[in-house]
Design an enzyme around this catalytic site. Structure first.
Site, PDB file in Angstrom:
ATOM      1  N   LYS A  15       0.837  -1.215   0.000  1.00  0.00           N
ATOM      2  CA  LYS A  15       0.000   0.000   0.000  1.00  0.00           C
ATOM      3  C   LYS A  15       0.870   1.263   0.000  1.00  0.00           C
ATOM      4  O   LYS A  15       0.650   2.175  -0.788  1.00  0.00           O
ATOM      5  CB  LYS A  15      -0.921   0.028   1.242  1.00  0.00           C
ATOM      6  CG  LYS A  15      -1.832  -1.173   1.372  1.00  0.00           C
ATOM      7  CD  LYS A  15      -2.755  -1.063   2.568  1.00  0.00           C
ATOM      8  CE  LYS A  15      -2.084  -1.082   3.925  1.00  0.00           C
ATOM      9  NZ  LYS A  15      -1.371  -2.349   4.248  1.00  0.00           N
ATOM     10  N   ARG A  90      -9.938   0.998   8.232  1.00  0.00           N
ATOM     11  CA  ARG A  90      -9.418  -0.334   8.497  1.00  0.00           C
ATOM     12  C   ARG A  90     -10.437  -1.168   9.260  1.00  0.00           C
ATOM     13  O   ARG A  90     -10.116  -2.243   9.770  1.00  0.00           O
ATOM     14  CB  ARG A  90      -8.144  -0.183   9.318  1.00  0.00           C
ATOM     15  CG  ARG A  90      -7.099  -1.209   9.026  1.00  0.00           C
ATOM     16  CD  ARG A  90      -5.939  -0.946   9.928  1.00  0.00           C
ATOM     17  NE  ARG A  90      -4.984  -0.095   9.291  1.00  0.00           N
ATOM     18  CZ  ARG A  90      -3.737  -0.483   8.996  1.00  0.00           C
ATOM     19  NH1 ARG A  90      -3.323  -1.669   9.281  1.00  0.00           N
ATOM     20  NH2 ARG A  90      -2.917   0.343   8.441  1.00  0.00           N
ATOM     21  N   ARG A 129      11.745  -5.912   5.010  1.00  0.00           N
ATOM     22  CA  ARG A 129      11.497  -4.485   4.708  1.00  0.00           C
ATOM     23  C   ARG A 129      12.446  -3.591   5.497  1.00  0.00           C
ATOM     24  O   ARG A 129      12.694  -3.814   6.676  1.00  0.00           O
ATOM     25  CB  ARG A 129      10.062  -4.105   5.044  1.00  0.00           C
ATOM     26  CG  ARG A 129       9.841  -2.594   4.913  1.00  0.00           C
ATOM     27  CD  ARG A 129       8.404  -2.181   4.961  1.00  0.00           C
ATOM     28  NE  ARG A 129       7.725  -2.606   6.157  1.00  0.00           N
ATOM     29  CZ  ARG A 129       6.413  -2.474   6.332  1.00  0.00           C
ATOM     30  NH1 ARG A 129       5.667  -1.947   5.382  1.00  0.00           N
ATOM     31  NH2 ARG A 129       5.851  -2.880   7.439  1.00  0.00           N
ATOM     32  N   ARG A 165      11.152  -1.591  10.983  1.00  0.00           N
ATOM     33  CA  ARG A 165      10.044  -1.224  11.871  1.00  0.00           C
ATOM     34  C   ARG A 165       9.926  -2.207  13.032  1.00  0.00           C
ATOM     35  O   ARG A 165      10.127  -3.406  12.861  1.00  0.00           O
ATOM     36  CB  ARG A 165       8.731  -1.208  11.071  1.00  0.00           C
ATOM     37  CG  ARG A 165       8.443   0.149  10.479  1.00  0.00           C
ATOM     38  CD  ARG A 165       7.275   0.184   9.560  1.00  0.00           C
ATOM     39  NE  ARG A 165       6.075  -0.508   9.991  1.00  0.00           N
ATOM     40  CZ  ARG A 165       4.944  -0.490   9.315  1.00  0.00           C
ATOM     41  NH1 ARG A 165       4.856   0.197   8.171  1.00  0.00           N
ATOM     42  NH2 ARG A 165       3.884  -1.132   9.729  1.00  0.00           N
ATOM     43  N   ARG A 176      -0.762  -9.162  13.098  1.00  0.00           N
ATOM     44  CA  ARG A 176      -1.360  -8.114  12.239  1.00  0.00           C
ATOM     45  C   ARG A 176      -2.195  -8.743  11.126  1.00  0.00           C
ATOM     46  O   ARG A 176      -3.255  -8.229  10.771  1.00  0.00           O
ATOM     47  CB  ARG A 176      -0.249  -7.241  11.637  1.00  0.00           C
ATOM     48  CG  ARG A 176       0.367  -6.297  12.665  1.00  0.00           C
ATOM     49  CD  ARG A 176       1.758  -5.807  12.258  1.00  0.00           C
ATOM     50  NE  ARG A 176       1.819  -5.087  11.025  1.00  0.00           N
ATOM     51  CZ  ARG A 176       2.934  -4.926  10.301  1.00  0.00           C
ATOM     52  NH1 ARG A 176       4.077  -5.452  10.697  1.00  0.00           N
ATOM     53  NH2 ARG A 176       2.910  -4.242   9.186  1.00  0.00           N
TER      54      ARG A 176
HETATM   55  P1  AP5 Z   1       4.832  -1.651   1.822  1.00  0.00           P
HETATM   56  O1  AP5 Z   1       4.525  -0.785   0.653  1.00  0.00           O
HETATM   57  O2  AP5 Z   1       5.590  -1.062   2.960  1.00  0.00           O
HETATM   58  O3  AP5 Z   1       3.476  -2.366   2.334  1.00  0.00           O
HETATM   59  P2  AP5 Z   1       2.234  -1.799   3.162  1.00  0.00           P
HETATM   60  O4  AP5 Z   1       1.023  -2.465   2.617  1.00  0.00           O
HETATM   61  O5  AP5 Z   1       2.263  -0.300   3.191  1.00  0.00           O
HETATM   62  O6  AP5 Z   1       2.608  -2.444   4.558  1.00  0.00           O
HETATM   63  P3  AP5 Z   1       2.470  -1.889   6.043  1.00  0.00           P
HETATM   64  O7  AP5 Z   1       3.217  -2.879   6.906  1.00  0.00           O
HETATM   65  O8  AP5 Z   1       2.902  -0.456   6.119  1.00  0.00           O
HETATM   66  O9  AP5 Z   1       0.970  -2.039   6.281  1.00  0.00           O
HETATM   67  P4  AP5 Z   1       0.274  -2.048   7.628  1.00  0.00           P
HETATM   68  O10 AP5 Z   1      -1.116  -1.879   7.178  1.00  0.00           O
HETATM   69  O11 AP5 Z   1       0.538  -3.236   8.481  1.00  0.00           O
HETATM   70  O12 AP5 Z   1       1.005  -0.867   8.431  1.00  0.00           O
HETATM   71  P5  AP5 Z   1       0.576   0.622   8.793  1.00  0.00           P
HETATM   72  O13 AP5 Z   1       1.779   1.427   8.861  1.00  0.00           O
HETATM   73  O14 AP5 Z   1      -0.559   1.073   7.941  1.00  0.00           O
HETATM   74  O15 AP5 Z   1       5.580  -2.952   1.269  1.00  0.00           O
HETATM   75  C1  AP5 Z   1       6.012  -3.957   2.153  1.00  0.00           C
HETATM   76  C2  AP5 Z   1       7.343  -4.551   1.674  1.00  0.00           C
HETATM   77  O16 AP5 Z   1       7.123  -5.241   0.444  1.00  0.00           O
HETATM   78  C3  AP5 Z   1       8.422  -3.481   1.368  1.00  0.00           C
HETATM   79  O17 AP5 Z   1       9.675  -3.958   1.765  1.00  0.00           O
HETATM   80  C4  AP5 Z   1       8.353  -3.309  -0.168  1.00  0.00           C
HETATM   81  O18 AP5 Z   1       9.587  -2.912  -0.722  1.00  0.00           O
HETATM   82  C5  AP5 Z   1       7.929  -4.707  -0.599  1.00  0.00           C
HETATM   83  N1  AP5 Z   1       7.121  -4.719  -1.821  1.00  0.00           N
HETATM   84  C6  AP5 Z   1       6.154  -3.825  -2.201  1.00  0.00           C
HETATM   85  N2  AP5 Z   1       5.597  -4.184  -3.380  1.00  0.00           N
HETATM   86  C7  AP5 Z   1       6.208  -5.354  -3.731  1.00  0.00           C
HETATM   87  C8  AP5 Z   1       6.080  -6.245  -4.856  1.00  0.00           C
HETATM   88  N3  AP5 Z   1       5.216  -6.007  -5.848  1.00  0.00           N
HETATM   89  N4  AP5 Z   1       6.865  -7.347  -4.889  1.00  0.00           N
HETATM   90  C9  AP5 Z   1       7.762  -7.590  -3.878  1.00  0.00           C
HETATM   91  N5  AP5 Z   1       7.946  -6.782  -2.801  1.00  0.00           N
HETATM   92  C10 AP5 Z   1       7.185  -5.690  -2.734  1.00  0.00           C
HETATM   93  O19 AP5 Z   1      -0.038   0.394  10.266  1.00  0.00           O
HETATM   94  C11 AP5 Z   1       0.807   0.075  11.349  1.00  0.00           C
HETATM   95  C12 AP5 Z   1      -0.028   0.018  12.630  1.00  0.00           C
HETATM   96  O20 AP5 Z   1      -0.669   1.289  12.857  1.00  0.00           O
HETATM   97  C13 AP5 Z   1      -1.203  -0.974  12.628  1.00  0.00           C
HETATM   98  O21 AP5 Z   1      -0.775  -2.269  12.964  1.00  0.00           O
HETATM   99  C14 AP5 Z   1      -2.115  -0.346  13.697  1.00  0.00           C
HETATM  100  O22 AP5 Z   1      -1.619  -0.598  14.991  1.00  0.00           O
HETATM  101  C15 AP5 Z   1      -1.955   1.143  13.438  1.00  0.00           C
HETATM  102  N6  AP5 Z   1      -2.960   1.673  12.485  1.00  0.00           N
HETATM  103  C16 AP5 Z   1      -2.686   2.213  11.258  1.00  0.00           C
HETATM  104  N7  AP5 Z   1      -3.828   2.603  10.662  1.00  0.00           N
HETATM  105  C17 AP5 Z   1      -4.839   2.312  11.527  1.00  0.00           C
HETATM  106  C18 AP5 Z   1      -6.245   2.464  11.466  1.00  0.00           C
HETATM  107  N8  AP5 Z   1      -6.857   2.993  10.389  1.00  0.00           N
HETATM  108  N9  AP5 Z   1      -6.983   2.049  12.517  1.00  0.00           N
HETATM  109  C19 AP5 Z   1      -6.399   1.524  13.600  1.00  0.00           C
HETATM  110  N10 AP5 Z   1      -5.060   1.333  13.727  1.00  0.00           N
HETATM  111  C20 AP5 Z   1      -4.282   1.726  12.684  1.00  0.00           C
END
Ligand code: AP5
Length: 225
Positions: A15, A90, A129, A165, A176
């Site tokens: 994402k 989410r 990552r 991270r 997660r």
């Molecule tokens: P990346 O682009 O970083 O993936 P992502 O989907 O953004 O992953 P996140 O881990 O950031 O998602 P998340 O939803 O768990 O975390 P968030 O920060 O939102 O890509 C991942 C890896 O894959 C990278 O190394 C990249 O290079 C690689 N990659 C990408 N595309 C690829 C491809 N095509 N092929 C191969 N490799 C590839 O949330 C963190 C925490 O915040 C949550 O756990 C929760 O506690 C809190 N939180 C956030 N939003 C909310 C909400 N709305 N409500 C409640 N709690 C929330």
């Protein structure tokens, strides 16, 4: 024309990788709730202290807290002509709250991109990552390495060391994923029923190939939807 885009997908679906490109390409803000929460923790704000345990253990921050933060963020001037939301909503209550926010502002959501990646791929990806703490650029030790090991390639980030991270340990990644399937996955049906969901395969293809497909979905008659 306003551009309001959502990107959905499990943790590690790509994402952030895609949202950063879309934001740059179309000149709209990339709003990541995860990045906003991490910034609060880094600065040691009251909110940052409240959410620490949730973040470290892979649980969702309570809906009321998240929605309050997003009401404020979406009211900022840079959101007037659209945005891409990464990680919000989410849960179904968050989606309902977002619907209320856009209706109150007589706006409408444009498209919901749903990135599809299997759980098996996710554990491999997320343990590899690395992120630049300065510019936020995302790397992967397997798929997208920096030119110099452990150092960000971006201009202006000379010698900035990449970091891992806290929530990218295998146990927390599995937690997660479980939370995603239970609480977030129902949004796929929510947005399909509203005719907004566009599925995009997020694995076995490069980020650039995925970005090209998303761009096609977003542009109609030379304009972003
Ligand atoms: P990346 O682009 O970083 O993936 P992502 O989907 O953004 O992953 P996140 O881990 O950031 O998602 P998340 O939803 O768990 O975390 P968030 O920060 O939102 O890509 C991942 C890896 O894959 C990278 O190394 C990249 O290079 C690689 N990659 C990408 N595309 C690829 C491809 N095509 N092929 C191969 N490799 C590839 O949330 C963190 C925490 O915040 C949550 O756990 C929760 O506690 C809190 N939180 C956030 N939003 C909310 C909400 N709305 N409500 C409640 N709690 C929330």
């Amino acid at each position: 024309m306003p551009n309001r885009i959502l990107i959905l997908g499990c943790p590690g679906a790509g994402k952030g990788t895609q949202a950063r490109q879309i934001a740059e390409r179309f000149g709209i803000p990339h709003i990541s709730t995860g990045d906003m929460f991490r910034s609060h923790m880094k600065k040691g704000t009251v909110l940052g202290k409240q959410i620490e345990d949730y973040m470290h253990t892979g649980q969702l921050i309570p809906d009321a807290v998240t929605c309050r933060m997003m009401v404020e963020r979406l009211a900022e001037p840079d959101c007037a002509n659209g945005y891409i939301l990464d990680g919000f909503p989410r849960s179904v209550p968050q989606a309902i709250e977002l619907d209320n926010m856009v209706v109150q502002r007589t706006e409408a959501l444009g498209v919901v991109i749903a990135l599809q990646v299997t759980d098996k791929e996710i554990v491999d990806r997320l343990t590899a990552r690395r992120t630049c703490p300065k510019c936020g650029r995302i790397y992967n030790l397997k798929y997208e390495q920096p030119k110099i090991e452990g150092i960000c390639d971006s201009e202006g980030c000379d010698a900035v060391k990449l970091v891992q991270r806290d929530d990218d340990t295998e146990a927390t990644i599995r937690k997660r994923l479980a939370v995603y399937h239970r609480v977030t996955e129902p949004l796929l049906a929510y947005y399909a029923e509203r005719g907004l969901r566009q599925d995009v395969m997020g694995e076995n293809r490069t980020p650039d190939e995925i970005a090209a497909q998303i761009e096609k979905l977003l542009i109609t008659d030379g304009k972003i939807v």
